[in-house]
Scaffold this motif. Structure first.
Motif, PDB file in Angstrom:
ATOM      1  N   ASP A  11       9.252  20.424 -55.428  1.00 25.30           N
ATOM      2  CA  ASP A  11       7.804  20.483 -55.288  1.00 25.30           C
ATOM      3  C   ASP A  11       7.558  21.081 -53.903  1.00 25.30           C
ATOM      4  O   ASP A  11       7.841  20.439 -52.890  1.00 25.30           O
ATOM      5  CB  ASP A  11       7.256  19.056 -55.391  1.00 25.30           C
ATOM      6  CG  ASP A  11       5.760  18.980 -55.171  1.00 25.30           C
ATOM      7  OD1 ASP A  11       5.183  19.926 -54.574  1.00 25.30           O
ATOM      8  OD2 ASP A  11       5.158  17.970 -55.561  1.00 25.30           O
ATOM      9  N   HIS A  56       6.641  26.356 -55.752  1.00 26.03           N
ATOM     10  CA  HIS A  56       7.577  25.388 -56.310  1.00 26.03           C
ATOM     11  C   HIS A  56       8.770  26.087 -56.967  1.00 26.03           C
ATOM     12  O   HIS A  56       8.738  27.299 -57.185  1.00 26.03           O
ATOM     13  CB  HIS A  56       6.869  24.537 -57.359  1.00 26.03           C
ATOM     14  CG  HIS A  56       5.507  24.108 -56.930  1.00 26.03           C
ATOM     15  ND1 HIS A  56       5.322  23.188 -55.929  1.00 26.03           N
ATOM     16  CD2 HIS A  56       4.267  24.528 -57.307  1.00 26.03           C
ATOM     17  CE1 HIS A  56       4.022  23.034 -55.733  1.00 26.03           C
ATOM     18  NE2 HIS A  56       3.356  23.842 -56.549  1.00 26.03           N
ATOM     19  N   ALA A  57       9.758  25.303 -57.313  1.00 25.41           N
ATOM     20  CA  ALA A  57      10.873  25.840 -58.106  1.00 25.41           C
ATOM     21  C   ALA A  57      11.266  24.843 -59.167  1.00 25.41           C
ATOM     22  O   ALA A  57      11.406  23.655 -58.895  1.00 25.41           O
ATOM     23  CB  ALA A  57      12.071  26.157 -57.217  1.00 25.41           C
ATOM     24  N   THR A 238       5.547  28.987 -59.565  1.00 25.90           N
ATOM     25  CA  THR A 238       6.829  28.290 -59.672  1.00 25.90           C
ATOM     26  C   THR A 238       7.936  29.293 -59.974  1.00 25.90           C
ATOM     27  O   THR A 238       7.807  30.090 -60.908  1.00 25.90           O
ATOM     28  CB  THR A 238       6.785  27.234 -60.809  1.00 25.90           C
ATOM     29  OG1 THR A 238       5.734  26.306 -60.544  1.00 25.90           O
ATOM     30  CG2 THR A 238       8.097  26.471 -60.922  1.00 25.90           C
TER      31      THR A 238
END
Lengths: 255, 255
Positions: A11, A56-57, A238
């Motif tokens: 996050d 994000h990721a 993301t």
């Protein structure tokens, strides 16, 4: 010496991006700190690419050279117990020493999420951009298709880009609707600095009816940043996945 | 003087519960502050019930008496612009002066969410309890059914409860699976202090195979807190909805 390749979700809300910076907490900094706690080694991890502050990721990938003898299957849980709760390592595998998370990457996918409607979803507020007014979904979908293929993406990168070439290939660009939420996916062989966010700022103009969908191909061809829309907010973005030849993280995760 | 009834969603992570406390930020405190900014009135809001520190709400309900002449349809957006991002007012309607959000409530539904598997979902970490080992879903479902009906729930309330009667009715209790996540729903005419969390702590024991599902009815009948499991963590719990006769918030929200 071993080369370990790991996938990590995070996050990005609390971080000044993935890569270590002179100021601010970074995801890389937290992971290197956890590795030092675990192994006693002062190692440097190498990400598949940067993500901006607030981005994000779901499946960022990094590799790291280590002399630690901890079995590879133990790494995720061992690191997670030393990481803050907003960073979760999901898989670890041993890879050839020459494997490089950025240079070996074949495809990356990003997702940008927009919630339309009067109210944000309080539980998704840090992961969805909230757009009060409805958007013209068909026009946005039409415009996205103009981006697919090999193009010079100068129009959609920061004027501060230092890359020699702005030619990249987008293999797929698609839009999924989930109730009031629009998810925009882009899969390509690489993305320039701020590229997805500037594409999204432009798509939002089209969705708002301030620009015609048919203009997308022309502004792309013009290679002129000033013709694109503004950079969309970071928190809707993301890094969805990074793909490599002969590595299947999803399969690893199931094992 | 008007009586307004509003639904509000909140992420309870940063709050010391819904109700104003001597120490700590509360959801009620934030809403009253936003109302004072908006109207200049020093009003007190009345929630349908408390939620503990860290517990969330999808549809908490409160009422408030006000002399402000702002049209009722304008209240949610006007309040949201004065509230922190983790509190979102969703609907406002005018109700008879005698309406009371707690006393007029007919049914409440709570949801408790558990993610099983090796890793938490980083984007849901504050809303799902993470349980590393698999749980026996069938046994948990069987045990839940023993709770349905009118019972004395002394076994499942805090020993500090000051209520004269611990008799409550659970109309429905059901479990939904969403991938690796288990969502437990409880609809009843009222819930005692910590009741859902103690029920969940007991269900987890059953899910872990440490207690037989068939024991549920017996420990309920025993009216003895010491026979139940521990209180489950707050962050998995969400006040899902509060229902009233002749009020349909979902319909209001669509208008």
């Amino acid at each position: 010496m071993r080369n370990l390749c790991m996938t990590v979700s995070y996050d990005g809300t609390a971080y000044n991006g993935f890569q270590i910076q002179p100021i601010g907490k970074t995801v890389q900094g937290e992971i290197e700190r956890a590795m030092a706690m675990l192994t006693g080694e002062d190692v440097k991890i190498h990400g598949s690419g940067r993500t901006d502050a607030g981005v994000h990721a779901r499946g960022q990938v990094f590799h790291v050279h280590t002399n630690a003898s901890i079995p590879v299957s133990k790494w995720p849980v061992a690191l997670n117990s030393r990481l803050p709760q907003d960073i979760v390592v999901l898989t670890a595998i041993e890879v050839p020493l020459l494997f490089h998370s950025r240079r070996s990457a074949k495809r990356k996918t990003y997702r940008y999420s927009i919630r339309t409607g009067k109210y944000p979803d309080v539980f998704r507020r840090n992961y969805e951009f909230h757009h009060y007014n409805p958007l013209r979904v068909h026009a946005m979908r039409d415009a996205m298709s103009a981006l697919v293929g090999e193009h010079d993406f100068t129009t959609f990168t920061s004027i501060h880009s230092t890359k020699r070439s702005h030619v990249r290939t987008i293999y797929k660009a698609w839009l999924e609707e989930e109730g009031d939420v629009l998810h925009f996916y882009f899969t390509g062989n690489g993305f320039l600095y701020n590229m997805v966010r500037i594409i999204m700022g432009t798509l939002m103009r089209i969705g708002e009816g301030k620009m015609e969908a048919a203009r997308m191909a022309a502004i792309l061809a013009a290679r002129d940043r000033s013709l694109a829309g503004p950079k969309a907010m970071a928190h809707g973005l993301t890094l969805w996945s990074v793909e490599y030849e002969e590595l299947d993280f999803e399969r690893e995760a199931r094992q």
